[in-house]
Design an enzyme around this catalytic site. Structure first.
Site, mmCIF file in Angstrom:
data_model
loop_
_atom_site.group_PDB
_atom_site.id
_atom_site.type_symbol
_atom_site.label_atom_id
_atom_site.label_comp_id
_atom_site.label_asym_id
_atom_site.label_seq_id
_atom_site.Cartn_x
_atom_site.Cartn_y
_atom_site.Cartn_z
ATOM 1 N N LYS A 182 -14.407 8.452 -4.043
ATOM 2 C CA LYS A 182 -15.682 8.771 -3.383
ATOM 3 C C LYS A 182 -16.179 10.151 -3.816
ATOM 4 O O LYS A 182 -17.369 10.354 -4.066
ATOM 5 C CB LYS A 182 -15.511 8.725 -1.859
ATOM 6 N N ARG A 232 -5.759 11.959 5.836
ATOM 7 C CA ARG A 232 -4.750 12.104 6.877
ATOM 8 C C ARG A 232 -3.842 13.293 6.549
ATOM 9 O O ARG A 232 -3.598 13.617 5.380
ATOM 10 C CB ARG A 232 -3.918 10.825 6.975
ATOM 11 N N LYS A 289 0.987 14.530 1.147
ATOM 12 C CA LYS A 289 -0.348 14.829 0.632
ATOM 13 C C LYS A 289 -0.513 16.331 0.366
ATOM 14 O O LYS A 289 -1.466 16.774 -0.260
ATOM 15 C CB LYS A 289 -1.407 14.344 1.614
ATOM 16 N N THR A 310 -8.410 6.747 -2.158
ATOM 17 C CA THR A 310 -9.761 6.211 -2.362
ATOM 18 C C THR A 310 -10.789 7.312 -2.122
ATOM 19 O O THR A 310 -11.879 7.272 -2.681
ATOM 20 C CB THR A 310 -10.041 5.016 -1.430
ATOM 21 N N HIS A 322 0.797 -1.231 0.000
ATOM 22 C CA HIS A 322 0.000 0.000 0.000
ATOM 23 C C HIS A 322 0.824 1.273 0.000
ATOM 24 O O HIS A 322 0.263 2.366 0.101
ATOM 25 C CB HIS A 322 -0.920 0.050 1.213
HETATM 26 C C1 NBG Z 1 -2.553 3.788 1.874
HETATM 27 C C2 NBG Z 1 -2.126 4.684 0.721
HETATM 28 C C3 NBG Z 1 -3.329 5.182 -0.070
HETATM 29 C C4 NBG Z 1 -4.171 3.998 -0.486
HETATM 30 C C5 NBG Z 1 -4.529 3.170 0.730
HETATM 31 C C6 NBG Z 1 -5.329 1.947 0.366
HETATM 32 C C7 NBG Z 1 -1.186 2.977 3.740
HETATM 33 C C8 NBG Z 1 0.059 2.280 4.149
HETATM 34 N N1 NBG Z 1 -1.361 3.190 2.437
HETATM 35 O O1 NBG Z 1 -2.891 5.883 -1.199
HETATM 36 O O2 NBG Z 1 -1.401 5.771 1.211
HETATM 37 O O3 NBG Z 1 -5.334 4.440 -1.116
HETATM 38 O O4 NBG Z 1 -3.370 2.733 1.391
HETATM 39 O O5 NBG Z 1 -4.653 1.177 -0.578
HETATM 40 O O6 NBG Z 1 -1.971 3.322 4.578
#
Ligand code: NBG
Length: 838
Positions: A685, A574, A579, A681, A382
């Site tokens: 949304k 977050r 970001k 994600t 992730h």
């Molecule tokens: C997060 C990413 C996001 C992604 C989500 C779900 C972690 C380690 N990663 O970009 O930063 O959408 O995972 O895949 O929390």
């Protein structure tokens, strides 16, 4: 249940969208529901309706709904068993569930029935909804993805179990005091959890520490060992049924709670040491007490490793027990009947745990055990952020999990032998793919263990997957070119469209028909209405209604009044430097300056909305929250703006707040430094609800752009390749500032205390840091961001163009349904069948 509970061919029959006159059968349903509610209130909650509080009614409602879910749960579970279906186990440290009342009612088609039954009892359904605690057993996207996947797996009748930890305290509550974030413990279980079933009999022993001794007779190469842990903790199960769309199938989320085998050490107690007598209990309980509040950075503490092993081991023991019971004790057929998905590296120790269970406890030869292990596991990555790739110090592992460390050494030795044989010329390959890193002390690389232990490894967006292949896992990819696959994330439309935005759902049903409720792909028919003035007006009216509602929330919580006709420009996620909330703040200040300089220009009225939590130890992210709040104070109180610009930081961002912000959003900020956001994600949304994205070519933004079309998204900034080039050639921040009077002025204002008059130096370090080393390329992307923002502001004035784009976003986002994602996992990774929802 009567067929009228669900949408059929009549759009009015959709529970989520209808406001209608009760038909006779519905009246009967309502009466039945009312009786069930009163019975629950009386016999389960133990309250007389005369004195019942809203919370009592909430419990009664939840328990009533739970009964309906349970009625479907047993047939679902029984069918899986009888048909010997392959089961999918989703192992995740986090499940960011949110509230379940509306979710369950919507999937059962009972929302209207419940509302009416409660109304007859004089209880307001909307008040009850608000009472439910927001289950926040996760930090952000990763945890919410797990929750969306659970819902989609249930809807698609995948025989799936989620395994995680039942934290007593979820993600902290965020208060804002004088602009600063403060963390308070969250207490979601304080008034009981009506959704779960405690399973005192489902109990496993989890060992830590101790010694390892060889126990086989030495006659073969397959050495077996016995581990005698020094300490044992019990994992006890709590089950929550997860109901899919139209109630067709119900799966189980099994969360583990920790406790000591002996709740109290009596001898110690009797000696008078009352606290000491509870010590082992406290140590054990600590494992499931709190969710780690860090997002994308490993906590490093021993407790975190204990948590990871605790739930991995409990899950693996449970899985193997269930498998053996059903398959005549034959553990060697595990991979045929079981697929285990590792959600990030948090459960990576499972690879060694399964090997231990197979080799030591079930006498499976090593090679065979390894084959089973690889065929059973798959792993989702992730993030590529180096600080978030988990590694554990070897000494800690040796102390806490001595047998697992041995197993990891063995896996590594065999792996390195194979690599050396296949690529004798490439010595670097041995170092880079070893499970043990030697750079910062000897550490076990959990990403590498997951990679080697899995038959498939996936990224979460097309771009992220390509970057996995070319960066972090490049060497592994060379060795195993077929292992990495892409599974672009998705979101469940049941929650993020139907429940969050009934007005838009109704518009979709009215225009393209009720099939959209079952098939996200059918939303593409909505594109035909993009230029229809009536539909545009209805779309805008739905949005306006949600903005008025959000305006009420803002005014209630912050005392700030916002204009529902202004452009709501939203960044909710977050708080993290990559970001780039800071980039958004800089643009906000630039806009503020421009508005003051030319007050009479025809400015787009804007409300800048921020929400998000910072990890408690992440000082710079917390300082950025303070900056947003400080800018808000100055901007919101400046009479020269005539209310044209407002800045709002909504505290305590969680799933429920997201559900009220997202349908009210016009512009979606997805502005991470290219290459750093794995997927996102929230971007999906917001686009689903018709917000236009302003974003970089990062994560799933790239695919969103492909789906919604270039004219319906605002893309700016450096690409991944350009970011790399800039980093190589130097970031040239001084030149950038010299070339941009706007940027220079903004930085000077912030740095010199214009927004922090009582502490003029507060932001000097922050600004100096960015100017000195623009690690996240905030300054590098500033001008192109400002230009795109101007374009977005201008488009807002063109009613037709704006709503056309909004409609096309909603219409073309169907592909981002988590049903599609789960279908891909099922076909390519798990090898299990799926059915259509419903
Ligand atoms: C997060 C990413 C996001 C992604 C989500 C779900 C972690 C380690 N990663 O970009 O930063 O959408 O995972 O895949 O929390």
């Amino acid at each position: 249940m009567s067929s009228t509970d669900f949408a059929t061919s009549d759009p009015r029959a959709s529970s989520a969208v209808a406001s209608r006159i009760a038909l006779p059968s519905e009246e009967a349903d309502i009466a039945t529901m009312r009786r069930a509610l009163v019975a629950k209130l009386t016999y389960a909650v133990g309250k007389d309706p005369i004195v019942a509080s809203n919370h009592d009614w909430f419990m009664a409602a939840a328990l009533t709904v739970r009964d309906r879910i349970v009625e479907r749960w047993f047939p679902s579970t029984r069918a899986i068993y009888l048909e010997k279906r392959k089961r999918v186990y989703y192992l995740s440290m986090e499940f960011l569930i949110g509230r379940l009342l509306t979710d369950s009612l919507n999937n059962l088609g009972l929302t209207d029935t419940m509302r009416a039954a409660l109304a007859e009892l004089g209880v307001d359904f909307d008040r009850l909804r608000e009472i439910e605690p927001d289950a926040a057993l996760g930090n952000g996207g990763l945890g919410r993805l797990a929750a969306c996947f659970m819902e989609s797996m249930a809807s698609l009748s995948v025989a799936a179990y989620g395994y995680g930890i039942r934290y007593d305290h979820g993600l902290f509550r965020q208060h804002i005091k004088d602009g600063w974030q403060q963390e308070y413990p969250e207490n979601w279980l304080a008034s009981g959890n009506p959704w779960e079933f405690e399973r005192p009999e489902v109990l496993y022993h989890i060992g830590f520490g101790g010694t390892v001794a060889r126990v086989d007779d030495g006659s073969t190469d397959d050495a077996r060992y016995a581990w005698t842990p020094a300490e044992t903790v019990e994992a006890q199960a709590f089950d929550t049924p997860v109901v899919g769309w139209r109630g067709a199938n119900v799966n189980t989320l099994r969360l583990w709670s920790a406790r000591a085998p002996d709740p109290i050490h009596l001898a110690t107690f009797n000696r008078g040491d009352h606290l000491g007598a509870l010590a082992s209990q406290s140590k054990a309980v600590a494992i499931s007490q709190v969710l780690y509040p860090s997002d994308e950075s490993p906590a490093g503490e021993e407790l975190r490793l204990r948590q990871e092993y605790f739930f991995s081991s409990a899950a693996l023991q449970d899985i193997v027990r269930r498998h053996k019971r059903q398959h005549d004790g034959d553990v060697t057929s595990l991979a045929e009947h079981v697929a285990i998905q590792l959600n990030d590296t948090h459960p990576a120790i499972s690879v060694a745990e399964l090997m231990r269970i197979l080799v030591d406890l079930n006498e499976v030869p090593w090679e065979k055990a390894w084959e089973i292990t690889q065929a059973t596991f798959s792993y989702t990555n992730h993030t590529l952020l180096p600080e978030a790739l988990e590694t554990w110090p070897v000494p800690l592992m040796e102390r806490l999990l001595p047998r697992h460390m041995q197993i990891i050494y063995m896996i590594n030795a065999i792996h390195l032998d194979a690599v050396a044989k296949a690529h004798p010329e490439d010595m670097g390959l041995l170092e880079s793919t070893s499970l043990i890193g030697e750079h910062h002390g000897r550490r076990v690389r959990m990403g590498s263990l997951s990679f080697i232990g899995a038959h498939k490894v996936n990224g979460v967006s097309a771009l992220h997957t390509e970057l996995m292949k070319s960066t972090v896992f490049a060497q592994f990819h060379k060795l195993y070119p077929d292992r990495i696959v892409n599974k672009t994330n998705g979101i469940t439309f049941r929650r993020w469209l139907m429940e969050a935005n009934p007005g838009l759902t109704k518009l979709l049903v009215d225009t393209v028909g009720p099939k959209v409720l079952d098939d996200a792909g059918a939303m593409s028919d909505f594109a035909a209405f993009a230029d229809d003035a009536l539909v545009q007006d209805r779309f805008a009216a739905v949005r306006r209604e949600r903005k008025v509602a959000l305006g009420r929330v803002i005014s209630d919580r912050l005392g700030i009044r916002v204009d529902p006709d202004a452009l709501f420009d939203v960044q909710i996620k977050r708080m993290h430097e990559y970001k780039r909330q800071l980039l958004n703040v800089l643009q906000t200040v630039a806009l503020y300056d421009a508005m003051r300089a030319e007050p009479r220009r025809n400015w787009t009225p804007r409300v800048k909305i921020f929400a998000g939590k910072a990890a408690a130890s992440y000082e710079r992210a917390k300082l950025i929250i303070k900056l947003i709040n400080d800018v808000a104070v100055v901007v919101n109180n400046d009479p020269t703006l005539r209310g044209l610009l407002k800045v709002v930081f909504l505290p305590n961002y969680n799933v429920s707040l997201a559900e009220s912000i997202i349908p009210a959003s016009d512009l979606s900020e997805q502005i991470s430094t290219a290459g750093l956001e794995a997927s996102g994600t929230g971007n999906m949304k917001l686009a689903l609800n018709g917000a236009l994205t302003i974003g970089t070519l990062d994560g799933a933004n790239v695919e969103i752009k492909e789906h919604v079309g270039d004219d319906n998204i605002f893309i700016f900034g450096l690409t991944v390749a350009e970011v790399e080039q800039r980093r190589r050639e130097g970031l040239g921040t001084q030149e950038i500032i010299a070339g941009s009077p706007t940027l220079r002025q903004v930085l000077e204002q912030i740095s010199s205390g214009v927004f922090s008059p009582s502490q003029p130096d507060l932001y000097r370090g922050l600004v100096d840091g960015v100017v000195g080393h623009d690690h996240f390329l905030v300054l590098n992307d500033f001008e192109s961001y400002v230009a795109k923002q101007r374009e977005a502001g201008n488009k807002w004035f063109d009613h037709k163009a704006w709503w056309r784009s909004a409609i096309l976003n909603t219409a073309n986002i169907g592909w981002f349904s988590s049903d599609r994602t789960i279908r891909e996992y099922a076909e390519e990774i798990w090898n299990v069948p799926v059915s259509k929802p419903a």
